[in-house]
Design a protein around this motif. Structure first.
Motif, mmCIF file in Angstrom:
data_model
loop_
_atom_site.group_PDB
_atom_site.id
_atom_site.type_symbol
_atom_site.label_atom_id
_atom_site.label_comp_id
_atom_site.label_asym_id
_atom_site.label_seq_id
_atom_site.Cartn_x
_atom_site.Cartn_y
_atom_site.Cartn_z
ATOM 1 N N GLY A 1 10.457 -30.151 45.685
ATOM 2 C CA GLY A 1 11.435 -31.061 45.104
ATOM 3 C C GLY A 1 12.792 -30.395 45.178
ATOM 4 O O GLY A 1 12.890 -29.170 45.110
ATOM 5 N N ASN A 2 13.859 -31.187 45.311
ATOM 6 C CA ASN A 2 15.190 -30.594 45.462
ATOM 7 C C ASN A 2 16.181 -31.177 44.455
ATOM 8 O O ASN A 2 15.825 -32.016 43.624
ATOM 9 C CB ASN A 2 15.692 -30.753 46.899
ATOM 10 N N ALA B 1 -6.246 -34.498 51.057
ATOM 11 C CA ALA B 1 -7.218 -33.501 50.621
ATOM 12 C C ALA B 1 -8.622 -34.029 50.853
ATOM 13 O O ALA B 1 -8.822 -35.219 51.111
ATOM 14 C CB ALA B 1 -7.009 -33.175 49.144
ATOM 15 N N VAL B 2 -9.599 -33.121 50.753
ATOM 16 C CA VAL B 2 -11.003 -33.459 50.942
ATOM 17 C C VAL B 2 -11.638 -33.678 49.570
ATOM 18 O O VAL B 2 -11.473 -32.861 48.665
ATOM 19 C CB VAL B 2 -11.731 -32.325 51.697
ATOM 20 N N ALA B 3 -12.367 -34.767 49.419
ATOM 21 C CA ALA B 3 -13.026 -35.094 48.149
ATOM 22 C C ALA B 3 -14.101 -34.071 47.802
ATOM 23 O O ALA B 3 -14.772 -33.528 48.681
ATOM 24 C CB ALA B 3 -13.653 -36.488 48.240
ATOM 25 N N GLY B 4 -14.226 -33.805 46.502
ATOM 26 C CA GLY B 4 -15.289 -32.946 46.013
ATOM 27 C C GLY B 4 -15.059 -31.460 46.162
ATOM 28 O O GLY B 4 -15.910 -30.662 45.778
ATOM 29 N N LYS B 5 -13.941 -31.056 46.714
ATOM 30 C CA LYS B 5 -13.628 -29.634 46.886
ATOM 31 C C LYS B 5 -12.388 -29.308 46.056
ATOM 32 O O LYS B 5 -11.499 -30.144 45.906
ATOM 33 C CB LYS B 5 -13.362 -29.316 48.352
ATOM 34 N N PRO B 6 -12.295 -28.087 45.526
ATOM 35 C CA PRO B 6 -11.121 -27.723 44.725
ATOM 36 C C PRO B 6 -9.817 -27.884 45.525
ATOM 37 O O PRO B 6 -9.753 -27.537 46.698
ATOM 38 C CB PRO B 6 -11.363 -26.247 44.387
ATOM 39 N N ILE B 7 -8.810 -28.420 44.860
ATOM 40 C CA ILE B 7 -7.490 -28.611 45.445
ATOM 41 C C ILE B 7 -6.532 -27.660 44.733
ATOM 42 O O ILE B 7 -6.507 -27.607 43.500
ATOM 43 C CB ILE B 7 -7.006 -30.064 45.264
ATOM 44 N N THR B 8 -5.779 -26.902 45.500
ATOM 45 C CA THR B 8 -4.738 -26.045 44.955
ATOM 46 C C THR B 8 -3.413 -26.665 45.363
ATOM 47 O O THR B 8 -3.128 -26.804 46.552
ATOM 48 C CB THR B 8 -4.839 -24.609 45.512
ATOM 49 N N LEU B 9 -2.616 -27.070 44.367
ATOM 50 C CA LEU B 9 -1.344 -27.746 44.632
ATOM 51 C C LEU B 9 -0.206 -26.927 44.033
ATOM 52 O O LEU B 9 -0.246 -26.575 42.852
ATOM 53 C CB LEU B 9 -1.349 -29.143 44.010
ATOM 54 N N THR B 10 0.792 -26.621 44.858
ATOM 55 C CA THR B 10 1.967 -25.899 44.397
ATOM 56 C C THR B 10 3.186 -26.802 44.517
ATOM 57 O O THR B 10 3.445 -27.356 45.583
ATOM 58 C CB THR B 10 2.199 -24.611 45.218
ATOM 59 N N LEU B 11 3.905 -26.945 43.415
ATOM 60 C CA LEU B 11 5.188 -27.650 43.400
ATOM 61 C C LEU B 11 6.274 -26.598 43.365
ATOM 62 O O LEU B 11 6.275 -25.727 42.485
ATOM 63 C CB LEU B 11 5.300 -28.558 42.169
ATOM 64 N N LYS B 12 7.193 -26.657 44.338
ATOM 65 C CA LYS B 12 8.327 -25.733 44.397
ATOM 66 C C LYS B 12 9.611 -26.523 44.216
ATOM 67 O O LYS B 12 9.823 -27.517 44.893
ATOM 68 C CB LYS B 12 8.383 -25.022 45.759
ATOM 69 N N HIS B 13 10.460 -26.066 43.304
ATOM 70 C CA HIS B 13 11.787 -26.671 43.119
ATOM 71 C C HIS B 13 12.751 -25.824 43.937
ATOM 72 O O HIS B 13 13.091 -24.712 43.552
ATOM 73 C CB HIS B 13 12.166 -26.666 41.641
ATOM 74 N N GLN C 1 18.467 -33.218 45.025
ATOM 75 C CA GLN C 1 18.827 -34.588 45.384
ATOM 76 C C GLN C 1 17.731 -35.570 44.950
ATOM 77 O O GLN C 1 17.671 -36.694 45.443
ATOM 78 C CB GLN C 1 19.071 -34.710 46.897
ATOM 79 N N MET C 2 16.879 -35.146 44.042
ATOM 80 C CA MET C 2 15.780 -35.973 43.519
ATOM 81 C C MET C 2 14.878 -36.483 44.640
ATOM 82 O O MET C 2 14.592 -37.669 44.753
ATOM 83 C CB MET C 2 16.306 -37.155 42.689
ATOM 84 N N GLN C 3 14.388 -35.570 45.466
ATOM 85 C CA GLN C 3 13.508 -35.942 46.569
ATOM 86 C C GLN C 3 12.364 -34.953 46.685
ATOM 87 O O GLN C 3 12.568 -33.748 46.534
ATOM 88 C CB GLN C 3 14.274 -35.925 47.899
ATOM 89 N N PHE C 4 11.173 -35.462 46.972
ATOM 90 C CA PHE C 4 10.079 -34.621 47.415
ATOM 91 C C PHE C 4 10.215 -34.510 48.926
ATOM 92 O O PHE C 4 10.730 -35.424 49.578
ATOM 93 C CB PHE C 4 8.717 -35.241 47.079
ATOM 94 N N ASN C 5 9.726 -33.425 49.514
ATOM 95 C CA ASN C 5 9.829 -33.269 50.967
ATOM 96 C C ASN C 5 8.752 -34.045 51.718
ATOM 97 O O ASN C 5 8.762 -34.084 52.941
ATOM 98 C CB ASN C 5 9.800 -31.785 51.365
ATOM 99 N N ILE D 1 9.571 -27.923 35.952
ATOM 100 C CA ILE D 1 10.234 -26.730 36.482
ATOM 101 C C ILE D 1 11.670 -27.038 36.875
ATOM 102 O O ILE D 1 12.019 -28.175 37.153
ATOM 103 C CB ILE D 1 9.467 -26.143 37.690
ATOM 104 N N GLY D 2 12.486 -26.000 36.918
ATOM 105 C CA GLY D 2 13.877 -26.125 37.335
ATOM 106 C C GLY D 2 14.117 -25.403 38.648
ATOM 107 O O GLY D 2 13.191 -24.850 39.257
ATOM 108 N N GLY D 3 15.362 -25.401 39.092
ATOM 109 C CA GLY D 3 15.738 -24.793 40.357
ATOM 110 C C GLY D 3 15.205 -23.380 40.529
ATOM 111 O O GLY D 3 15.340 -22.560 39.630
ATOM 112 N N GLY D 4 14.593 -23.110 41.685
ATOM 113 C CA GLY D 4 14.076 -21.793 42.006
ATOM 114 C C GLY D 4 12.695 -21.495 41.425
ATOM 115 O O GLY D 4 12.126 -20.447 41.701
ATOM 116 N N GLU D 5 12.143 -22.411 40.654
ATOM 117 C CA GLU D 5 10.834 -22.179 40.041
ATOM 118 C C GLU D 5 9.733 -22.885 40.826
ATOM 119 O O GLU D 5 10.004 -23.758 41.648
ATOM 120 C CB GLU D 5 10.821 -22.690 38.596
ATOM 121 N N GLU D 6 8.481 -22.502 40.546
ATOM 122 C CA GLU D 6 7.336 -23.178 41.122
ATOM 123 C C GLU D 6 6.178 -23.130 40.143
ATOM 124 O O GLU D 6 6.146 -22.307 39.239
ATOM 125 C CB GLU D 6 6.936 -22.590 42.474
ATOM 126 N N ASP D 7 5.228 -24.043 40.327
ATOM 127 C CA ASP D 7 4.035 -24.096 39.496
ATOM 128 C C ASP D 7 2.864 -24.474 40.385
ATOM 129 O O ASP D 7 2.984 -25.359 41.239
ATOM 130 C CB ASP D 7 4.196 -25.121 38.363
#
Length: 173
Positions: free
Chosen positions: A57-58, A70-82, A60-64, A135-141
């Motif tokens: 996310g940036n 993703a594949v069903a039934g398998k663990p998903i690891t998702l990272t959001l970066k600002h 300018q209020m946009q996701f890239n 999260i804010g600028g420069g952060e990620e989760d």
């Protein structure tokens, strides 16, 4: 509107205008461990689907991207970066994945009133598959979750007034 609100809006608009007019900085992509499976489309071509997802996310209020897979039934690891610079109080981002059939507009309306819980309305917990923190600028989760059922799930940023531009779909195959 009172004078303080007008001045605050003008300052925020000025900050947005200034930050959106510079050159774009390339963000380095670190190595990531990917879990891949092959899927076939209707024409028989195969493409890799990874359950390690990164979305940005940036200021300018946009996701890239508007689409994650993703594949069903398998663990998903998702990272959001600002990748912006504005703090979360003025330009916070989160990513909320909703259950199929959830009314996105009604959810977003309730989220606006949930400032104390980072715009995640407690009353709508059953409508949420997973969410990042705000999260804010420069952060990620990074979050981990599993979706067992194949389908298309809406995701959005619930920071006030961001949902109109910051939304997309998670396609689970």
């Amino acid at each position: 509107m009172n004078k303080k609100v007008k001045i605050s809006i003008l300052i925020l608009m000025g900050c947005l205008a200034i930050t959106s007019c510079g050159k774009k900085e390339a963000t380095p992509t670190g190595e990531s461990r990917e879990i891949n499976e092959q899927t076939s489309d209707s024409e028989g071509q195969t493409e890799a689907v990874s359950n390690v997802l990164v979305i940005e996310g940036n200021d300018q209020m946009q996701f890239n991207t508007k689409e994650l897979r993703a594949v069903a039934g398998k663990p998903i690891t998702l990272t959001l970066k600002h990748v912006g610079k504005i703090p979360k109080e003025a330009m916070g981002h989160n990513l909320v994945i909703l259950q199929e059939g959830t009314d996105e507009a009604a959810f977003a309306t309730k989220a606006i009133a949930a400032k104390d819980t980072d715009y995640i309305p407690a009353s709508e917990k059953a409508s949420i598959i997973a969410h990042t923190k705000l999260i804010g600028g420069g952060e990620e989760d990074t979050i981990e979750f599993t979706v067992d059922k194949k389908g298309t799930y809406n995701f959005l940023c619930t920071f006030p007034r961001h949902v109109s531009m910051m939304k997309g779909v998670l396609i689970v195959e």
